[in-house]
Scaffold this motif. Structure first.
Motif, PDB file in Angstrom:
ATOM      1  N   VAL A  68       0.106  -2.416  36.364  1.00 41.51           N
ATOM      2  CA  VAL A  68      -0.827  -1.665  36.650  1.00 41.51           C
ATOM      3  C   VAL A  68      -1.381  -1.992  35.488  1.00 41.51           C
ATOM      4  CG1 VAL A  68      -1.721  -0.792  38.377  1.00 41.51           C
ATOM      5  CG2 VAL A  68      -0.114  -1.844  39.359  1.00 41.51           C
ATOM      6  N   LEU A  69      -2.301  -2.266  35.173  1.00 42.40           N
ATOM      7  CA  LEU A  69      -2.839  -2.006  33.764  1.00 42.40           C
ATOM      8  C   LEU A  69      -3.947  -0.846  34.480  1.00 42.40           C
ATOM      9  CD1 LEU A  69      -2.482  -5.339  32.141  1.00 42.40           C
ATOM     10  CD2 LEU A  69      -1.646  -3.085  31.710  1.00 42.40           C
ATOM     11  N   LEU A  70      -4.654   0.437  33.327  1.00 48.45           N
ATOM     12  CA  LEU A  70      -5.710   0.881  33.362  1.00 48.45           C
ATOM     13  C   LEU A  70      -6.041   1.288  32.042  1.00 48.45           C
ATOM     14  CD1 LEU A  70      -7.236   2.551  35.406  1.00 48.45           C
ATOM     15  CD2 LEU A  70      -5.673   4.899  34.410  1.00 48.45           C
ATOM     16  N   GLY A  71      -7.115  -0.032  32.028  1.00 50.49           N
ATOM     17  CA  GLY A  71      -7.564   0.053  30.809  1.00 50.49           C
ATOM     18  C   GLY A  71      -6.818  -0.619  29.332  1.00 50.49           C
ATOM     19  N   ALA A  72      -6.675  -0.951  28.514  1.00 55.94           N
ATOM     20  CA  ALA A  72      -5.679  -1.766  27.425  1.00 55.94           C
ATOM     21  C   ALA A  72      -4.684  -0.854  27.398  1.00 55.94           C
ATOM     22  CB  ALA A  72      -7.128  -1.882  26.787  1.00 55.94           C
ATOM     23  N   ASP A  73      -4.453   0.961  27.238  1.00 60.42           N
ATOM     24  CA  ASP A  73      -3.516   1.081  27.007  1.00 60.42           C
ATOM     25  C   ASP A  73      -2.309   1.825  27.611  1.00 60.42           C
ATOM     26  OD1 ASP A  73      -4.806   1.124  24.349  1.00 60.42           O
ATOM     27  OD2 ASP A  73      -5.532   2.831  24.548  1.00 60.42           O
ATOM     28  N   ASN A  74      -2.719   2.119  29.286  1.00 58.36           N
ATOM     29  CA  ASN A  74      -2.779   2.664  30.130  1.00 58.36           C
ATOM     30  C   ASN A  74      -2.354   1.287  31.253  1.00 58.36           C
ATOM     31  OD1 ASN A  74      -1.508   4.830  31.104  1.00 58.36           O
ATOM     32  ND2 ASN A  74      -3.185   5.865  31.576  1.00 58.36           N
ATOM     33  N   SER A  75      -0.775   1.332  30.824  1.00 54.21           N
ATOM     34  CA  SER A  75      -0.260   0.595  32.191  1.00 54.21           C
ATOM     35  C   SER A  75       1.340   1.492  33.215  1.00 54.21           C
ATOM     36  CB  SER A  75       0.553  -0.176  32.388  1.00 54.21           C
ATOM     37  OG  SER A  75       1.673   0.141  30.868  1.00 54.21           O
ATOM     38  N   ALA A  76       1.635   1.241  34.308  1.00 53.12           N
ATOM     39  CA  ALA A  76       2.658   1.988  35.332  1.00 53.12           C
ATOM     40  C   ALA A  76       3.433   0.455  36.211  1.00 53.12           C
ATOM     41  CB  ALA A  76       1.794   2.671  36.175  1.00 53.12           C
ATOM     42  N   THR A  77       4.348   0.712  36.206  1.00 56.84           N
ATOM     43  CA  THR A  77       5.072   0.202  37.238  1.00 56.84           C
ATOM     44  C   THR A  77       5.277   0.706  38.275  1.00 56.84           C
ATOM     45  OG1 THR A  77       6.266  -0.886  35.219  1.00 56.84           O
ATOM     46  CG2 THR A  77       7.164  -1.871  37.210  1.00 56.84           C
ATOM     47  N   THR A  78       4.922  -0.432  39.786  1.00 54.81           N
ATOM     48  CA  THR A  78       5.318  -0.082  41.246  1.00 54.81           C
ATOM     49  C   THR A  78       6.943   0.123  41.438  1.00 54.81           C
ATOM     50  OG1 THR A  78       5.426  -2.607  41.774  1.00 54.81           O
ATOM     51  CG2 THR A  78       3.156  -1.379  42.079  1.00 54.81           C
ATOM     52  N   ASP A  79       7.081   0.879  42.100  1.00 50.92           N
ATOM     53  CA  ASP A  79       7.902   1.608  42.376  1.00 50.92           C
ATOM     54  C   ASP A  79       8.804   0.416  43.373  1.00 50.92           C
ATOM     55  OD1 ASP A  79       6.935   2.514  44.963  1.00 50.92           O
ATOM     56  OD2 ASP A  79       7.552   4.169  44.147  1.00 50.92           O
ATOM     57  N   ALA A  80       9.769   0.673  44.663  1.00 53.13           N
ATOM     58  CA  ALA A  80      10.618   0.238  45.350  1.00 53.13           C
ATOM     59  C   ALA A  80       9.611   0.055  46.450  1.00 53.13           C
ATOM     60  CB  ALA A  80      12.136   0.467  45.851  1.00 53.13           C
ATOM     61  N   ASN A  81       8.109   0.660  46.978  1.00 58.68           N
ATOM     62  CA  ASN A  81       7.664   1.143  47.688  1.00 58.68           C
ATOM     63  C   ASN A  81       6.330   0.155  47.557  1.00 58.68           C
ATOM     64  OD1 ASN A  81       9.748   2.056  49.307  1.00 58.68           O
ATOM     65  ND2 ASN A  81       9.156   3.801  49.035  1.00 58.68           N
ATOM     66  N   GLY A  82       6.363  -0.293  45.724  1.00 59.37           N
ATOM     67  CA  GLY A  82       4.895  -0.185  45.449  1.00 59.37           C
ATOM     68  C   GLY A  82       4.125   0.254  45.178  1.00 59.37           C
ATOM     69  N   VAL A  83       4.374   1.065  44.877  1.00 60.91           N
ATOM     70  CA  VAL A  83       3.879   2.665  44.346  1.00 60.91           C
ATOM     71  C   VAL A  83       3.372   2.759  42.838  1.00 60.91           C
ATOM     72  CG1 VAL A  83       2.962   4.947  44.746  1.00 60.91           C
ATOM     73  CG2 VAL A  83       3.884   3.687  46.976  1.00 60.91           C
TER      74      VAL A  83
END
Length: 89
Positions: A63-78
């Motif tokens: 999941v991207l938040l702007g150009a510089d920030n990203s996160a990956t979902t856990d086993a539950n999609g969070v």
């Protein structure tokens, strides 16, 4: 007898009020010397859930938040972004 009782009640009332007034003092605190507490402000977070068409959480989605920030979902999609600056994304 009635006048005697009536005067006694008035005397007790006056005595009670006098004692109550005499017991009062200037007990207001001095607000000039009050230090406000230090409150830590929580950082802004942004969280959500990525689901498939059948409603199950998608694991490992980026999941991207702007150009510089990203996160990956856990086993539950969070996913969770910490310390997000206020604004519109």
């Amino acid at each position: 007898m009635y006048n005697f009782v009536k005067r006694g009640v008035y005397m007790l009332l006056i005595a009670g009020l006098t004692m109550g007034a005499a017991g009062c003092s200037d007990d207001d605190p001095d607000y000039e010397n009050v230090t406000p507490p230090v409150v830590e402000v929580a950082s802004n977070t942004l969280t959500g859930v990525i689901t498939s068409l059948n409603g199950e959480g998608v694991s490992g989605a980026k999941v991207l938040l702007g150009a510089d920030n990203s996160a990956t979902t856990d086993a539950n999609g969070v996913y969770l972004f910490k310390d997000v600056k206020a604004g519109t994304y």
